[in-house]
Design a protein around this motif. Structure first.
Motif, PDB file in Angstrom:
ATOM      1  N   PHE A 140      50.338  37.561  29.265  1.00 17.46           N
ATOM      2  CA  PHE A 140      49.093  38.217  29.656  1.00 17.46           C
ATOM      3  C   PHE A 140      49.292  39.715  29.630  1.00 17.46           C
ATOM      4  CE2 PHE A 140      46.324  40.327  32.642  1.00 17.46           C
ATOM      5  CZ  PHE A 140      45.090  39.733  32.439  1.00 17.46           C
ATOM      6  N   ARG A 141      48.341  40.369  29.029  1.00 13.98           N
ATOM      7  CA  ARG A 141      48.152  41.798  29.206  1.00 13.98           C
ATOM      8  C   ARG A 141      46.675  42.082  28.976  1.00 13.98           C
ATOM      9  NH1 ARG A 141      51.042  41.810  24.227  1.00 13.98           N
ATOM     10  NH2 ARG A 141      49.839  42.645  22.464  1.00 13.98           N
ATOM     11  N   PRO A 142      46.130  43.107  29.601  1.00 18.94           N
ATOM     12  CA  PRO A 142      44.685  43.335  29.505  1.00 18.94           C
ATOM     13  C   PRO A 142      44.217  43.385  28.050  1.00 18.94           C
ATOM     14  CG  PRO A 142      45.636  44.763  31.174  1.00 18.94           C
ATOM     15  CD  PRO A 142      46.781  44.078  30.500  1.00 18.94           C
ATOM     16  N   GLY A 143      43.266  42.524  27.746  1.00 27.57           N
ATOM     17  CA  GLY A 143      42.722  42.457  26.396  1.00 27.57           C
ATOM     18  C   GLY A 143      43.375  41.420  25.516  1.00 27.57           C
ATOM     19  N   ARG A 144      44.453  40.783  25.956  1.00 31.42           N
ATOM     20  CA  ARG A 144      45.156  39.818  25.115  1.00 31.42           C
ATOM     21  C   ARG A 144      45.804  38.751  25.984  1.00 31.42           C
ATOM     22  NH1 ARG A 144      46.607  39.687  19.880  1.00 31.42           N
ATOM     23  NH2 ARG A 144      48.352  38.366  19.294  1.00 31.42           N
ATOM     24  N   LEU A 145      45.539  37.472  25.642  1.00 31.19           N
ATOM     25  CA  LEU A 145      46.140  36.342  26.342  1.00 31.19           C
ATOM     26  C   LEU A 145      46.747  35.397  25.331  1.00 31.19           C
ATOM     27  CD1 LEU A 145      43.637  37.136  28.398  1.00 31.19           C
ATOM     28  CD2 LEU A 145      44.181  34.932  29.391  1.00 31.19           C
TER      29      LEU A 145
ATOM     30  N   ALA B  92      43.498  42.427  36.236  1.00 34.05           N
ATOM     31  CA  ALA B  92      44.861  42.911  35.998  1.00 34.05           C
ATOM     32  C   ALA B  92      45.843  41.790  35.725  1.00 34.05           C
ATOM     33  CB  ALA B  92      45.344  43.736  37.193  1.00 34.05           C
ATOM     34  N   ASP B  93      45.525  40.558  36.114  1.00 35.35           N
ATOM     35  CA  ASP B  93      46.417  39.444  35.870  1.00 35.35           C
ATOM     36  C   ASP B  93      45.576  38.192  35.667  1.00 35.35           C
ATOM     37  OD1 ASP B  93      45.517  38.922  38.425  1.00 35.35           O
ATOM     38  OD2 ASP B  93      47.413  39.397  39.396  1.00 35.35           O
TER      39      ASP B  93
ATOM     40  N   PRO C  39      45.409  35.275  37.478  1.00 38.12           N
ATOM     41  CA  PRO C  39      44.638  34.782  38.624  1.00 38.12           C
ATOM     42  C   PRO C  39      43.362  35.574  38.860  1.00 38.12           C
ATOM     43  CG  PRO C  39      46.972  34.818  39.161  1.00 38.12           C
ATOM     44  CD  PRO C  39      46.837  35.506  37.852  1.00 38.12           C
ATOM     45  N   ALA C  40      43.418  36.901  38.696  1.00 30.82           N
ATOM     46  CA  ALA C  40      42.207  37.699  38.872  1.00 30.82           C
ATOM     47  C   ALA C  40      41.176  37.374  37.801  1.00 30.82           C
ATOM     48  CB  ALA C  40      42.563  39.183  38.846  1.00 30.82           C
ATOM     49  N   LEU C  41      41.650  37.080  36.592  1.00 28.46           N
ATOM     50  CA  LEU C  41      40.725  36.699  35.519  1.00 28.46           C
ATOM     51  C   LEU C  41      40.019  35.391  35.845  1.00 28.46           C
ATOM     52  CD1 LEU C  41      41.385  36.953  31.739  1.00 28.46           C
ATOM     53  CD2 LEU C  41      40.669  34.777  32.675  1.00 28.46           C
ATOM     54  N   VAL C  42      40.775  34.425  36.353  1.00 27.26           N
ATOM     55  CA  VAL C  42      40.169  33.140  36.694  1.00 27.26           C
ATOM     56  C   VAL C  42      39.197  33.302  37.853  1.00 27.26           C
ATOM     57  CG1 VAL C  42      40.672  30.797  37.457  1.00 27.26           C
ATOM     58  CG2 VAL C  42      42.173  31.901  35.807  1.00 27.26           C
ATOM     59  N   ALA C  43      39.563  34.108  38.840  1.00 27.59           N
ATOM     60  CA  ALA C  43      38.679  34.330  39.981  1.00 27.59           C
ATOM     61  C   ALA C  43      37.388  35.009  39.554  1.00 27.59           C
ATOM     62  CB  ALA C  43      39.398  35.163  41.037  1.00 27.59           C
ATOM     63  N   LEU C  44      37.435  35.800  38.481  1.00 27.30           N
ATOM     64  CA  LEU C  44      36.231  36.464  37.997  1.00 27.30           C
ATOM     65  C   LEU C  44      35.175  35.453  37.568  1.00 27.30           C
ATOM     66  CD1 LEU C  44      34.772  39.087  37.192  1.00 27.30           C
ATOM     67  CD2 LEU C  44      35.954  38.966  34.990  1.00 27.30           C
ATOM     68  N   PHE C  45      35.598  34.353  36.969  1.00 29.71           N
ATOM     69  CA  PHE C  45      34.633  33.345  36.530  1.00 29.71           C
ATOM     70  C   PHE C  45      33.992  32.644  37.725  1.00 29.71           C
ATOM     71  CE2 PHE C  45      36.668  34.054  32.550  1.00 29.71           C
ATOM     72  CZ  PHE C  45      35.715  33.738  31.600  1.00 29.71           C
TER      73      PHE C  45
END
Length: 693
Positions: A543-548, A513-514, A516-522
């Motif tokens: 940031f928005r889901p699907g686009r950075l 959703a944001d 930080p969560a994207l980075v934590a996923l890796f």
């Protein structure tokens, strides 16, 4: 320097020129090259620049002549010549001395002759390549105030104006914007991008284009006739092609060819002079490369090298042939152009019918990459030979579309989804035999191979028996018994695996959703390198889901963008678009964590109890901060917040805790920071440690 009027455009008859056989051997006057002898003196002789000629002609007739012009274009297309023609047109007074501005200067009045001989006192020409400073511009500004001496208009011609310094441009701006009515500025440049926009906005701009090859051939033929020299049409075509749209370059080559030939100028003589290869042999070389005939191609290349052909010129010719065949493949009408030589028409038609666009595009890319190799190679001929060998090897490879078609025919893709997998995937079988580029899309389709039976959806495929070479992998030796607390054996599976699925490849339930969560996923998926780069080297812009939209720190490879996009698409099942931005963006996550720790330190230091401890024990400092609140989902999603604090400090701070809680906490501290504890340590010297308080 003295410069006579142009024999092509002068109204008075010029004396007949002596032919090469009539000129005496003891002639002492200096020879004038063709580019100066046949320099145009009126707009009628300026070939290939119809837009400039029409605009200035109408402006002179209507009295709407601008106060400043800037002429740009490649070398030898008539920039300085056009500037001198404008000066003549504005100052011509006619044969009787009573005429006004005219687009057809007479060429016989005092002003026209003085301007043509570069000795007119009111037409000042300055070379900005050698006079670049503000002091040179001050001379022009001082001279602008005075009226012309003998002419109607004072003309300032500045050649190569892009070479002026920034201060010189700035000093010229005011005068260029509001010059006196008797002053005109004419600038000429080959690099218009280096001229400040503040100067461009004050000038009327003309872009002089390259002269068409057919116009050059006709112009050179007329000059050769006037010089009483016989030139073969094929030789004129070669000279016009080598001129690359420049009239001056072409006249210099024609001058050289006249000096080289003892009789008529032939195509063979021009080819030898320019180091060019025979056009027919170049088409033979290209055809041999595309057919994969290594012996024939290398033999032709050896002939061209022995004949004195420049390797770089051969490469440029191959690039031109590739472009010509690509156009002929898309629009066959190109082959019917009368300007196309017969050898190019016949051989080009045969090659264009047998080649497809994909093969030509691959050859174009390989040839283009070879230009720099040949330019920097110690032996360019050997570099060209290695490039031809690479092309011969690539000619036997299928194009991506043909390879995909073959793989589908061999059953390498699932019937439903078309994704690679199973025994038929590439890399697990021998693959289809390579086919030549000539046969792509032109030969009959190969016989379809028998596909393996498709199992029903409910059926499970039977595992294949391991090959003898793989039996050691299929039947490993029995491992030692494991205790209850031992981890399972074997190394962890990679995060990205193409042939099969791993637990890390399974798509996530919800996209992050944001950021930080994207980075934590890796980090959760076992990709520590990408996690570290995202955490410390990426600034989030939006940031928005699907686009950075992000900005990378210096030293972070640009390939990170594509890697992250592919991983996210595999994990989330949706396309992620990541773009680079020039904006500063937010601090990196590591910087944010450090800022948060520093802010917490400052908050703790401002607490009255901590302040009192620091004042009571000189040299004491806040050594560590500990969050006493229970772990939350946010803490789990942002595990890097603890990394910003010093690990040694965290260990030392942990020693100060007791089973009953922090010893230094009190009511006031609990009200200010109910969930935090500050450990204060005194450090009077570097060698030891003071008692903790």
């Amino acid at each position: 320097m003295s410069e006579p009027s142009d024999p092509l455009n002068s109204d008075t008859p010029s004396p007949p020129r002596d032919g090469p056989a009539d000129r005496p051997a003891d002639r002492t006057d200096a020879y004038r090259v063709l580019a100066r002898t046949y320099r145009p003196t009126s707009f009628a002789g300026l070939i290939g620049q119809e837009a400039l000629v029409r605009t200035l002609t109408n402006a002179i007739h209507s009295g709407r002549v601008a106060h400043a012009f800037i002429l740009t274009g490649v070398r030898g297309v008539g920039k300085t010549t056009a500037a001198r023609i404008i000066a003549r047109a504005l100052n011509c007074v006619g044969p009787d001395g009573t005429g006004g501005p005219t687009p057809e200067p007479c060429g016989v009045c005092d002003n026209c002759r003085a301007i043509g001989e570069d000795r007119h006192v009111d037409v000042l020409e300055m070379d900005a390549a050698s006079r670049t400073g503000i002091g040179d511009i001050r001379e022009i500004i001082e001279n602008v105030r005075y009226a012309p001496t003998v002419a109607r208009t004072k003309i300032f011609i500045i050649d190569e104006v892009h070479m002026l310094s920034q201060s010189a441009f700035n000093g010229l701006l005011k005068t260029l914007e509001e010059p006196p009515p008797h002053v005109k500025f004419i600038f000429a440049t080959t690099e218009i991008r280096r001229v400040p926009v503040t100067v461009l906005s004050r000038c009327q701009r003309f872009d002089l284009r390259r002269v068409d090859r057919s116009l050059l051939e006709a112009h050179f033929a007329d000059i050769a006739r006037r010089e009483s020299v016989t030139v073969a049409p094929e030789a004129l075509s070669l000279i016009a092609r080598a001129a690359d749209g420049s009239v001056r370059d072409g006249l210099s080559l024609l001058d050289q060819a006249m000096a080289l030939a003892e009789g008529p100028i032939t195509a063979d003589g021009v080819q030898a002079m320019l180091g060019l290869a025979d056009r027919g042999r170049l088409f033979d070389l290209f055809g041999a490369i595309m057919r994969g005939e290594a012996e024939t191609a290398l033999a032709i290349l050896g002939e061209l090298d022995a004949g004195g052909s420049d390797p770089l010129a051969v490469l440029y010719d191959l690039l031109e042939i590739t472009h010509f065949l690509t156009r002929a493949r898309l629009t066959p009408a190109v082959l019917d152009d009368p300007a196309v030589p017969e050898v190019e028409r016949t051989q080009g038609r045969a090659l264009a019918e047998r080649l497809d666009i994909a093969a030509l595009q691959r050859v174009w890319q390989m040839l283009l990459k070879g230009v720099q190799e040949i330019q920097t190679a110690p032996r360019p001929a050997r570099a060209l030979e290695m490039l031809v060998i690479r092309l011969l090897h690539a000619a036997g490879l299928p194009t991506p579309g043909d390879a995909l078609k073959r793989l589908k025919e061999l059953g390498a893709f699932d019937a439903g989804a078309g994704s690679p997998g199973g025994a038929g995937s590439p890399g697990r079988t021998g693959g289809p035999p390579p086919s030549g580029a000539m046969a792509q899309g032109r030969t009959a389709d190969p016989a379809p191979t028998k596909r393996p039976p498709v199992l029903p959806a409910s059926a499970e495929p039977m595992p294949a028996a391991p090959a003898p070479a793989d039996r050691a992998l299929a039947d490993p030796a029995p491992a030692a018994p494991l205790s209850a607390g031992d981890p399972p054996p074997g190394p962890p599976a990679p995060a990205l695996q193409l042939d099969g699925g791993t637990e890390a490849d399974a798509p996530v339930a919800e996209p992050p959703a944001d950021f930080p969560a994207l980075v934590a996923l890796f980090e959760a998926r076992g990709d520590p390198l990408t996690f570290a780069r995202l955490k410390s080297g990426v600034h989030l812009v939006s940031f928005r889901p699907g686009r950075l939209e992000v900005r990378l720190e210096q030293g972070i490879p640009g390939s990170l963008i594509g890697d992250v996009s592919r991983q996210l698409q595999a994990w989330t099942g949706q396309l992620w678009m990541i773009t680079l931005s020039e904006q500063a963006g937010e601090p990196t996550l590591l910087e944010q964590a450090r800022l948060a720790v520093e802010a917490a330190r400052q908050t703790a230091a401002a607490h009255p109890l901590v302040r009192a401890v620091l004042d009571t024990f000189p040299g004491a400092e806040i050594h560590a901060l500990h969050d006493l609140a229970p772990a939350t989902a946010t803490d789990t999603a942002e595990p890097w917040l603890g990394d910003a604090a010093d690990s040694e400090d965290a260990d030392e701070g942990a020693e100060n805790e007791t089973d009953d809680g922090p010893a230094a906490s009190g009511p006031a501290l609990d009200r200010a920071e109910p969930e935090a504890e500050a450990s204060v340590t005194g450090r009077p010297s570097r060698g030891g440690r003071a008692p903790e308080g």
